[in-house]
Design an enzyme around this catalytic site. Structure first.
Site, PDB file in Angstrom:
ATOM      1  N   ASP A  84       0.864  -1.170   0.000  1.00  0.00           N
ATOM      2  CA  ASP A  84       0.000   0.000   0.000  1.00  0.00           C
ATOM      3  C   ASP A  84       0.908   1.229   0.000  1.00  0.00           C
ATOM      4  OD1 ASP A  84      -2.074   1.778   0.050  1.00  0.00           O
ATOM      5  OD2 ASP A  84      -3.169   0.775   1.646  1.00  0.00           O
TER       6      ASP A  84
HETATM    7  C1  BGC Z   1      -5.020   3.210   0.091  1.00  0.00           C
HETATM    8  C2  BGC Z   1      -5.074   2.229  -1.056  1.00  0.00           C
HETATM    9  C3  BGC Z   1      -5.002   2.983  -2.344  1.00  0.00           C
HETATM   10  C4  BGC Z   1      -3.721   3.801  -2.362  1.00  0.00           C
HETATM   11  C5  BGC Z   1      -3.523   4.597  -3.617  1.00  0.00           C
HETATM   12  C6  BGC Z   1      -3.816   4.123   0.000  1.00  0.00           C
HETATM   13  O1  BGC Z   1      -3.851   5.111   0.967  1.00  0.00           O
HETATM   14  O2  BGC Z   1      -4.996   2.509   1.320  1.00  0.00           O
HETATM   15  O3  BGC Z   1      -6.262   1.471  -0.989  1.00  0.00           O
HETATM   16  O4  BGC Z   1      -5.085   2.109  -3.424  1.00  0.00           O
HETATM   17  O5  BGC Z   1      -3.739   4.704  -1.268  1.00  0.00           O
HETATM   18  O6  BGC Z   1      -4.430   5.636  -3.710  1.00  0.00           O
END
Ligand code: BGC
Length: 832
Positions: free
Chosen positions: A244
């Site tokens: 993530d």
């Molecule tokens: C989220 C993810 C997301 C990523 C990109 C993160 O903060 O937890 O689910 O895909 O950001 O936006």
């Protein structure tokens, strides 16, 4: 000839489901490319670039690959189809529709040139507060797995890589970067892993994203037993594990644990760290090569070397997306209560009042990285107005002052009266208000923002606490509302005359908390607000406000409610009150309970429609309204779908993918949802007894059970057949029954099959979902529904043998339209 050969290769390589011959060709090309890459370039590939890209490697023809968020539609490339949120998809109980929606999102991604979509999210719903529940697929692993498989197959059929997330244990957004989910092995396997497992084994998902939290003491991004052991080892995952965004904290630990791609950039998995680590064997070349091979293999598998990913022939504002989003919203709306008022009769309505903060503009989804801006979002107000045309007057009012106005209206008085700033602010260098204040100042309100020079940073101290003291002299007697908002996990207390009226330790939500109580006009109340900032002073907001009930509710809405034939109150959360990165409240946002109560008091034909990612506290008003509908986050077509359901053009057919509690205290995870161990430990001590498994085990009837949803028609279940009645341990049991539409309207029902294993060597839930089928039936029509129950469906995960174990004995079969309404039961025996 050459051209023909190229076309053949392109066709082979662009087929997302790879055959063996095609696999061998892919592996051959991977090795060819590996031979051309230096170790530096290999390392360059395993860290993202420019926020949402994987870097290009021109020396092997690898294009720069783009990633886009995609829980409920494609984000970050301008407007796009905003589908209903994933929790709404779960409420359709329709895996075929999930596949169509996945296909639609995949098409939207191709139109915008995305190679990867960052979805679906499949973490299990444990509690209504979960800030990302709306991005996930409910509380049951089988339901989540079936929908995720459909959704992923749809996305990947368009030549786009799906990324199943967040692996694993992200079941709350409270302090998500630090909480440590402690989950026993059996519970992981039976509840929290199956949707990921199905995504890998059945849908052949191309990528998986690790979660922010820790699992059993190790960051999910550094978790070798989960990434290398379960995912790649046991399940045979051949795709890419990505982190993530900023979830890697140690490049070597992550690299050795099976992390293939650090996103959004190579903060740790970079040349500076990995080259020396390769030299002194802290990381092996084989480890790095495996990551590179996975990225290249997946890119080849999806045809990225051979074609432009952006397909300009697909319309950005795709009518197919609109149609799909409409169907999804229609199938997802759940009718929870109906005391004879619905469906409304168009002809008998002259005036309808549409009231509430979620009535207009359209609230299509929750907040955070899943947020999609549609080309046009149809609000409840617009949906109802369009449906009624000129035949009726549709009155509209928000019903409540917006929070910003309430804050601006809050008036405090200086302690002891007089003029000048009303609020005394004492700041402490300690984190518990002890010792002498390091600064004393005053202001007119209680508000603090990150950039405010009074923040702890300014004090130069790692810890800080602050006390605000003021008085309040109400102008009006009657009900008043107090609210507080501190945007971090920090503890706070609001005292009125020395009584605590709001406390973060009681409710850990990071959204606004509210307390309502009667006050007397002219009396002086002393208000004290204390905040104890923890170590993690982050983006901060502190706000405290107060308002009299009659000032909060708009008079126009009250007049409308009194005059209308029917009032529809559209209440709930929005992108500011239910979002990624914090947990929400179980109670509706400030003022909405009083709004519903006041409208219901003025109009006995009041229908409530809720916008929320899960259950909501209805205790203050449910018995005062004759009908309740749950809309989830219904996407861009939600308003139209609502109108069709309200006026009976279609029968409601959504069923709850969650259990809905009467009170938060009765939820089986009430004692285990928030930090409940040392430090940041969250012990999932309820084990497998989450959701309906827990309610049934604890013999608590929720307000609305898992699987529940009313219809305008009625259904009969008959003729349960089970064969064989005596099965061998490895044998699959078949089961069938008939469902008849016994009402007088075309309608869908969701037939559900649960299984119980009453005598087992481990505690097992009284019943567990093992199959479901949405059926669409004309009045009088009957259909036969069949299921197969294979050995795994009868098994529990045995932690001693580390295998799925089925024990001989009697199994009970429960069939019905919800987990609590079981018109058919039967049994079969499993013999050694
Ligand atoms: C989220 C993810 C997301 C990523 C990109 C993160 O903060 O937890 O689910 O895909 O950001 O936006």
């Amino acid at each position: 000839m050459n051209q023909l050969r190229n076309i053949l290769i392109i066709t082979l390589l662009t087929l997302p489901c790879h055959s063996r011959a095609n696999e061998a060709e892919i592996e051959r090309r991977v090795e060819e490319m590996m031979a051309k890459l230096t170790v530096e370039r290999k390392i360059d590939l395993i860290g993202g670039v420019d926020g949402f890209y994987i870097r290009s490697l021109p020396e092997i023809g690898l294009p720069k690959m783009r990633l886009m968020d995609a829980s409920v539609g494609v984000r970050s490339a301008g407007p796009s189809t905003a589908y209903a949120a994933s929790i709404a998809l779960a409420a359709t109980w329709n895996p075929e529709l999930a596949q169509e929606v996945g296909t639609g999102i995949g098409r939207d991604a191709r139109a915008r040139g995305a190679h990867f979509l960052l979805g679906p999210g499949v973490n299990i719903y444990r509690a209504p507060q979960g800030g990302r529940n709306f991005e996930y697929l409910g509380e049951d692993p089988l339901l989540a797995a079936r929908l995720a498989v459909g959704y992923i197959r749809g996305i990947q059929s368009q030549g786009v890589i799906a990324t199943v997330k967040h692996f694993m244990g992200n079941n709350s957004e409270f302090d998500r970067h630090h909480t440590n989910s402690i989950i026993d092995e059996r519970t992981k396997r039976e509840i929290y892993l199956p949707a990921f497992e199905a995504a890998v084994k059945e849908a052949d998902v191309g990528a998986i994203m690790s979660s922010y939290n820790l699992v059993d003491g190790t960051y999910a991004s550094h978790h070798k037993p989960l990434l290398e052991g379960v995912l790649k080892g046991e399940w045979g995952f051949r795709g890419i594990v990505m982190s993530d965004w900023s979830a890697v904290h140690d490049g070597i630990a992550a690299a050795n644990a099976g992390m293939d791609l650090e996103m959004p950039s190579a903060s740790f998995m970079n040349r500076e760290l990995l080259l020396p680590a390769l030299k002194d064997d802290r990381v092996s070349q084989a480890t790095i090569d495996d990551k590179v091979r996975r990225i290249l293999r997946t890119a080849l598998r999806f045809g990225f070397f051979e074609r432009q990913q952006q397909d300009l022939t697909i319309p950005l504002n795709d009518p197919r997306g609109r149609e799909l989003a409409a169907r999804e919203a229609e199938e997802s709306i759940v009718l929870l209560k109906n005391e004879g008022i619905l469906p409304l009769k168009k002809d008998s309505i002259r005036k309808i009042a549409v009231i509430g903060p979620s009535a207009y503009p359209a609230v299509v989804g929750g907040g955070g990285s899943s947020q999609v801006t549609p080309f046009a979002g149809i609000s409840a107000l617009e949906g109802i107005t369009d449906f009624l045309g000129k035949d009726a007057v549709v009155m509209y009012d928000r019903g409540l002052l917006p929070m910003s106005e309430v804050l601006a209206k809050t008036r405090f008085t200086p302690v002891g009266g007089g003029s000048g700033p009303a609020v005394k602010i004492e700041q402490f260098s300690t984190n518990n208000l002890s010792g002498l204040p390091v600064s004393i100042r005053s202001s007119n309100g209680i508000a603090l923002f990150a950039e405010d020079p009074t923040g702890p940073d300014e004090l130069g101290q790692p810890f800080s606490s602050v006390r605000y003291t003021t008085t309040l002299v109400p102008e009006k007697s009657g009900m008043h509302h107090f609210f507080a908002n501190v945007s971090t996990r920090d503890g706070y207390r609001l005292f009125l005359d020395d009584q605590v009226i709001l406390s973060r330790s009681l409710d850990k939500s990071s959204s606004m908390l509210c307390h309502s109580m009667p006050l007397l006009a002219g009396r002086t109340y002393v208000l004290r607000f204390e905040v104890e900032f923890g170590q993690r002073w982050g983006p901060n907001k502190v706000e405290v406000g107060e308002i009299a009930n009659e000032d909060l509710l708009t008079p126009t809405a009250q007049l409308m409610a009194a005059q209308a034939d029917v009032a529809v109150v559209v209440a709930g959360y929005d992108t500011a009150t239910e979002a990624e990165s914090y947990d929400r409240t179980f109670a509706l946002p400030v003022g909405q309970d009083p709004l519903i109560q006041s409208v219901a008091a003025l109009n006995t034909h009041t229908i409530v429609a809720l916008v929320a990612g899960g259950a909501v506290d209805t205790a203050g008003w449910l018995d005062r309204v004759p009908a309740l509908l749950h809309l989830w986050y219904p996407g861009q077509e939600g308003g139209r779908a609502l109108a069709k359901v309200l006026f009976g053009e279609i029968s409601p057919s959504g069923h709850l993918p969650i259990s809905w509690e009467k009170t938060w205290a009765e939820n089986p995870v009430h004692h285990s949802y928030y930090i409940n161990g040392k430090g940041n430990d969250v012990h999932y001590s309820e084990g497998v007894f989450v959701g309906y498994r827990g309610y049934e085990q604890n013999r608590i009837k929720p307000l609305f059970p898992f699987g529940y949803g009313m219809s305008y028609s009625s259904f009969r279940y008959t003729n349960l057949k089970i064969s064989p009645q005596n099965a061998r341990i490895g044998e699959t049991v078949s089961l069938s029954f008939d469902v008849t539409n016994a009402g007088n309207m075309l309608a869908d029902d969701v037939a559900q099959l649960y299984l119980g294993d009453p005598v087992a060597s481990v505690p097992r839930p009284p019943k567990e979902l093992k199959g479901f089928q949405r059926v669409s039936l004309k009045p009088g029509e009957t259909t036969t529904v069949s299921f197969l129950i294979d050995p795994r469906a009868r098994s529990f995960y045995d932690i001693t043998t580390k295998e799925w174990k089925q024990e001989p004995g009697a199994f009970t079969v429960f069939v019905g339209p919800s987990s609590a309404e079981i018109p058919l039961t039967g049994t079969f025996q499993v013999k050694k």
